[in-house]
Design a protein around this motif. Structure first.
Motif, PDB file in Angstrom:
ATOM      1  N   LEU B  26       0.826  -1.214   0.000  1.00 16.44           N
ATOM      2  CA  LEU B  26       0.000   0.000   0.000  1.00 16.44           C
ATOM      3  C   LEU B  26       0.853   1.253   0.000  1.00 16.44           C
ATOM      4  O   LEU B  26       0.579   2.223  -0.711  1.00 16.44           O
ATOM      5  N   SER B  27       1.933   1.220   0.809  1.00 15.29           N
ATOM      6  CA  SER B  27       2.739   2.432   0.920  1.00 15.29           C
ATOM      7  C   SER B  27       3.410   2.770  -0.414  1.00 15.29           C
ATOM      8  O   SER B  27       3.611   3.930  -0.741  1.00 15.29           O
ATOM      9  N   ARG B  28       3.708   1.714  -1.205  1.00 17.63           N
ATOM     10  CA  ARG B  28       4.333   1.970  -2.528  1.00 17.63           C
ATOM     11  C   ARG B  28       3.382   2.730  -3.444  1.00 17.63           C
ATOM     12  O   ARG B  28       3.810   3.348  -4.418  1.00 17.63           O
ATOM     13  N   LEU B  29       2.097   2.616  -3.159  1.00 17.61           N
ATOM     14  CA  LEU B  29       1.119   3.295  -4.015  1.00 17.61           C
ATOM     15  C   LEU B  29       1.182   4.812  -3.874  1.00 17.61           C
ATOM     16  O   LEU B  29       0.634   5.541  -4.685  1.00 17.61           O
ATOM     17  N   THR B  30       1.823   5.272  -2.781  1.00 16.92           N
ATOM     18  CA  THR B  30       1.836   6.732  -2.580  1.00 16.92           C
ATOM     19  C   THR B  30       2.745   7.421  -3.589  1.00 16.92           C
ATOM     20  O   THR B  30       2.720   8.629  -3.729  1.00 16.92           O
ATOM     21  N   GLY B  31       3.591   6.658  -4.278  1.00 16.47           N
ATOM     22  CA  GLY B  31       4.419   7.272  -5.314  1.00 16.47           C
ATOM     23  C   GLY B  31       5.896   7.041  -5.081  1.00 16.47           C
ATOM     24  O   GLY B  31       6.290   6.313  -4.171  1.00 16.47           O
ATOM     25  N   ILE B 265       4.445   9.248   6.063  1.00 18.88           N
ATOM     26  CA  ILE B 265       3.591   8.962   4.898  1.00 18.88           C
ATOM     27  C   ILE B 265       3.723  10.100   3.884  1.00 18.88           C
ATOM     28  O   ILE B 265       3.909   9.882   2.687  1.00 18.88           O
ATOM     29  N   LEU B 266       3.671  11.329   4.388  1.00 18.66           N
ATOM     30  CA  LEU B 266       3.802  12.478   3.503  1.00 18.66           C
ATOM     31  C   LEU B 266       5.167  12.498   2.837  1.00 18.66           C
ATOM     32  O   LEU B 266       5.312  12.928   1.698  1.00 18.66           O
ATOM     33  N   GLN B 267       6.185  11.987   3.576  1.00 17.57           N
ATOM     34  CA  GLN B 267       7.545  12.018   3.038  1.00 17.57           C
ATOM     35  C   GLN B 267       7.904  10.744   2.273  1.00 17.57           C
ATOM     36  O   GLN B 267       9.055  10.555   1.898  1.00 17.57           O
ATOM     37  N   ARG B 268       6.930   9.848   2.114  1.00 20.93           N
ATOM     38  CA  ARG B 268       7.152   8.553   1.450  1.00 20.93           C
ATOM     39  C   ARG B 268       8.352   7.830   2.055  1.00 20.93           C
ATOM     40  O   ARG B 268       9.157   7.215   1.359  1.00 20.93           O
ATOM     41  N   PHE B 270       9.148   4.957   3.473  1.00 19.94           N
ATOM     42  CA  PHE B 270       8.499   3.646   3.599  1.00 19.94           C
ATOM     43  C   PHE B 270       8.956   2.857   4.821  1.00 19.94           C
ATOM     44  O   PHE B 270       8.150   2.263   5.531  1.00 19.94           O
ATOM     45  N   ILE B 273       7.318   4.090   7.969  1.00 21.36           N
ATOM     46  CA  ILE B 273       5.894   3.733   8.038  1.00 21.36           C
ATOM     47  C   ILE B 273       5.744   2.300   8.534  1.00 21.36           C
ATOM     48  O   ILE B 273       4.998   2.004   9.473  1.00 21.36           O
TER      49      ILE B 273
END
Lengths: 540, 304
Positions: B26-31, B265-268, B270, B273
């Motif tokens: 899921l976290s990879r989906l943030t970009g 999360i905002l800073q990606r 991973f 998180i």
């Protein structure tokens, strides 16, 4: 002369949302040292209210003590301060209740709870512990040195009531109030508890106030009796007087309603049995709840299954209905084996075997009207009756069980206990069954209501040709109703035969014990029985 | 008891594994973090280099495999943002959150039990009505609103306490006070309801017939029985705080795990998180276990 305890002209009201209920009106009675007074009454008679007033257990509001006084050693306790009354409670006047399991705190050890009675009244802790040991030994708790640190759920029903008694007697009170102390117990256990109470009374000389609905219990222990109906005392006198020569119509009705006096039924003629059970067994793991039961039920016959709790009588009923799966044996309904029957066939057959449960308050869905409850049978088996005829059928069924058919849109809570059981019977009749299994179907009802429901069942048997499998623990009731009796103990059938044979000439020791323990409402007969029981104990 | 603990541990291990899989993908989906960390005009070579360093060039499944391998060696990876092990950052934040949660929940529990019990003792009395009124407001008011109003009134207006940040004890007052209100209102309601039913139970009648004083009746006989449903709710509320009181921590600039999670999360970031979620999940597992044990301690009828 000053009585130990005297209740004078006591009136108590309860202010509820439905209006004011006069729970007791102008009640007067007294209790002296060393004597046993029974307050006898059916549910709602107000028999417990004066005791609650004595113990300061009436919540005000909604309760209100309107008038009267309660004199303990000549002083009105209603005029005492809260602290004074608290000091009397437990130390001078103690109380035990029906259903000891819910009256003992589940999260504290019994030793703590008994000792607390003493420490609350100033006994030092170590002394209280020592005395708790003595008390446990006195009331007959086996292995009491270890049991003192265990919890209420680890005891049997009879032992729990012994614990309550130990707690109540810890401070050697002058008065013990026992509110239906044996109602939830088996007859043999009941006899033991009543015996213990009498012994302890003889030792301490305390006054015993016994609140009960059971004339047999009155006959067993009471010196005097006060009969209550609808909040008023209708009759009082010695136990023998009241039983032998009742004056008030209510007392007469009550005594007449007591089962166990009528003609016993003749055996039913030899037709093909409708139900034939052969070696039926049910085991839960290593525990055998039902051990190869064999019996038959003829058409138009009432077969009573009697036994104490844990005897397997309810397991038998559940296994026949396939509410539980048997682990062995067979149960033939008109030659077809219920145990191995395919689900579809079983579904059809269930119409012919119906069940009436013990507690109609719990077995009737409170959110369904009487019409819904009864007609639900037709919803489940739609081929029986077109929807247009449901209403007339429900009306007919309600007529049949003696209820006003215009009440079919009311809900269960709007009926009394006896009426609710009639609804349950009407529901069972809806599918025109041939066999009805009654699991303690009248046990929760008052005696006078009990008699009416039994009459109803008999009438329905005559009119509709029903057979009953009647599961009960109340022997006098069975004596009046059953054609044949099956006695169970520990999952096994110990004896079975025609009702007359079982009651007049029991062969097995257990049946004899059971009959001896079942109290008779006549104090003189009961005194004889007690002698016989003592004899049995000596020989045993 | 031992079998119970073992079963619970196994079940929780499976949950953690599921959680790792879910959160990782899921976290990879943030970009792509590269877009965030390098300037817009960074050269393709620099971007490639960044990706290579953080292992973002490999196929996703390879990345996942590497992550799980490291995890099996208790290596949660390096934070992209902070140049320190992700676990260190998380544990630092979690220590703050844990302190905040423990202090708040202790206060909440003690207060709710005392006030709720007393309210239940005289149902419909003045005290009961006041307690019910305020607890309902407390249970219904959104915490971000309370937090902002509290800052406006007590920090900006009256100047009694600092608006945000960390430092001496005075920095703790507002966050604790704001976090206190909702669980207090909720738990008070549960204590009150549970006490009302136990106070009308048969064993309390016995206690009164024994001549016990009111205090032992309420706090010895009724309370312990009333605590079972209460504990469930306490556990629930404590779990919410352990998760990081995200909103409140953010508003007060409190360096707890909740704020860390939002930031990462905002800073990606991973690895952070994932580490944050694993640490809080483990904490919640431990807490639920404690609650189950507490059940058995309070009620001797419960045995595992």
């Amino acid at each position: 002369m000053n009585h130990l305890l005297q209740v004078k002209d006591l009136s108590v009201d309860f202010h509820t949302a439905q209006g004011t209920v006069h729970a007791v009106r102008g009640v007067t009675w007294h209790l002296d040292r060393g004597e046993t007074l029974a307050i006898l009454g059916e549910s709602g008679s107000g028999k417990s209210v004066s005791a609650s007033a004595i113990m300061n257990l009436i919540d005000c509001p909604p309760g209100e003590i309107v008038s009267g006084e309660i004199l303990f050693e000549g002083r009105d306790i209603l005029k005492m301060s809260e602290d004074e009354r608290r000091d009397l409670n437990g130390r001078r006047i103690a109380m035990i209740f029906q259903d000891p399991l819910s009256h003992l705190n589940p999260v504290y050890t019994v030793g703590f709870q008994i000792a607390e009675m003493m420490t609350a009244h100033g006994t030092p802790k170590s002394k209280a512990r020592e005395r708790t040991m003595e008390l446990l030994k006195r009331v007959g708790i086996p292995d009491y040195e270890n049991k003192i640190d265990t919890y209420p759920h680890q005891f049997s029903g009879g032992q729990r009531q012994r614990l309550m008694i130990a707690m109540a007697l810890a401070m050697k009170p002058d008065i013990l109030i026992a509110d239906e102390p044996t109602t939830a117990l088996d007859v043999t256990v009941q006899a033991q508890i009543l015996e213990l109470l009498e012994e302890l009374q003889a030792e301490t000389g305390m006054g015993l106030l016994l609140i009960t609905h059971d004339l047999g219990v009155v006959a067993e222990v009471a010196d005097r009796v006060v009969v209550m109906n609808k909040g008023e005392i209708v009759e009082s006198g010695t136990a023998t007087q009241v039983y032998k020569a009742p004056v008030h119509p209510y007392t007469k009705k009550l005594i007449a309603a007591v089962p166990g006096e009528g003609e016993m039924a003749q055996p039913v003629g030899g037709e093909e049995p409708i139900l034939k059970i052969e070696g039926l067994s049910k085991a839960y793991g290593a525990f055998t709840a039902l051990d190869s039961a064999t019996l038959t039920v003829l058409p138009r016959e009432t077969v009573a299954i009697v036994g104490e709790s844990g005897s397997g009588k309810s397991t038998l009923a559940k296994t026949i209905l396939r509410l539980e799966d048997a682990t062995g044996g067979a149960a033939f309904y008109e030659g077809r084996d219920l145990v191995t029957m395919a689900p579809a066939e079983l579904f059809d057959l269930r119409r012919e075997i119906q069940m009436v449960f013990q507690d109609p308050t719990q077995s009737l869905n409170p959110r369904m009207s009487v019409f819904d409850i009864i007609s639900e049978a037709f919803v489940i088996h739609p081929e029986i009756l077109p929807k247009s005829e449901w209403k007339s059928k429900v009306r007919e069924l309600l007529d049949h069980v003696g209820l006003d058919a215009s009440h079919m849109h009311r809900y269960p809570h709007q009926f009394s206990g006896g009426q609710r059981q009639r609804i349950a019977i009407a529901r069972a009749l809806a599918l025109a069954p041939r066999l009805i299994i009654c699991d303690e179907a009248v046990s929760a009802l008052d005696v006078s209501i009990q008699a009416q429901v039994i009459q109803l069942l008999k009438r329905l048997q005559d009119e509709l040709g029903l057979s009953y499998l009647f599961i009960a623990h109340d022997l006098p009731l069975v004596r009046d109703f059953a054609h044949r009796v099956v006695v169970m103990q520990g999952g096994r059938i110990v004896e079975q035969g025609p009702v007359r044979e079982i009651f007049e000439n029991p062969k097995e020791q257990y049946t004899k014990d059971l009959l001896a323990a079942s109290p008779h409402p006549d104090p003189e007969v009961q005194a004889e029985r007690r002698k016989a029981r003592m004899q049995l104990e000596k020989t045993a | 008891m031992k079998t119970f603990l073992r079963k619970r541990a196994v079940a929780s291990a499976f949950s953690l594994i599921g959680l790792v899989i879910l959160v990782f993908f899921l976290s990879r989906l943030t970009g792509d973090p590269t877009d965030l960390y390098l300037p817009v005009d960074a050269s393709a070579e620099a971007r490639e280099n960044f990706r290579e360093i953080h292992g973002l060039n490999d196929p996703l499944l390879v990345q996942f495999g590497r992550y799980v391998w490291d995890l099996a060696h208790f290596d949660f990876g390096m934070s992209i943002r902070r140049a320190e092990p992700a676990l260190d950052a998380v544990l630092r934040g979690f220590a703050w959150t844990l302190q905040l949660a423990v202090i708040t929940m202790t206060l909440v529990t003690v207060m709710a039990i005392i006030v709720g019990s007393l309210a239940a003792y005289r149902v419909g009395g003045v005290f009961d009505r006041l307690a019910t009124f305020f607890s309902l407001i407390g249970a219904s008011a959104p915490d971000f609103w309370i937090a902002i109003v509290a800052i406006v009134v007590f920090s900006v207006g009256l100047g009694w306490v600092p608006t945000s940040g960390t430092g001496g004890w005075e920095y703790w007052i507002l966050p604790i006070a704001v976090l206190f209100i909702r669980p207090f209102g909720l738990i008070l309601q549960v204590v009150r309801g549970s006490m009302i039913s136990t106070l009308s139970s048969a064993y309390v009648k016995t206690a009164r017939a024994k001549g016990l004083k009111n205090r032992p009746i309420i706090f010895v006989h009724a309370l312990r029985n009333a605590m079972l449903p209460v504990i469930t709710v306490i556990g629930d509320q404590a779990a919410a705080l352990l998760n990081g009181a995200v909103v409140v921590e953010t508003i007060f600039g409190f360096p707890g795990v909740g704020k860390l999670m939002i930031d990462s999360i905002l800073q990606r970031d991973f690895t952070v998180i994932l580490a944050a979620i694993m640490v809080t999940a483990f904490a919640i597992f431990v807490m639920n276990l404690l609650i189950d044990i507490l059940y058995a301690v309070l009620d001797p009828r419960i045995r595992y």
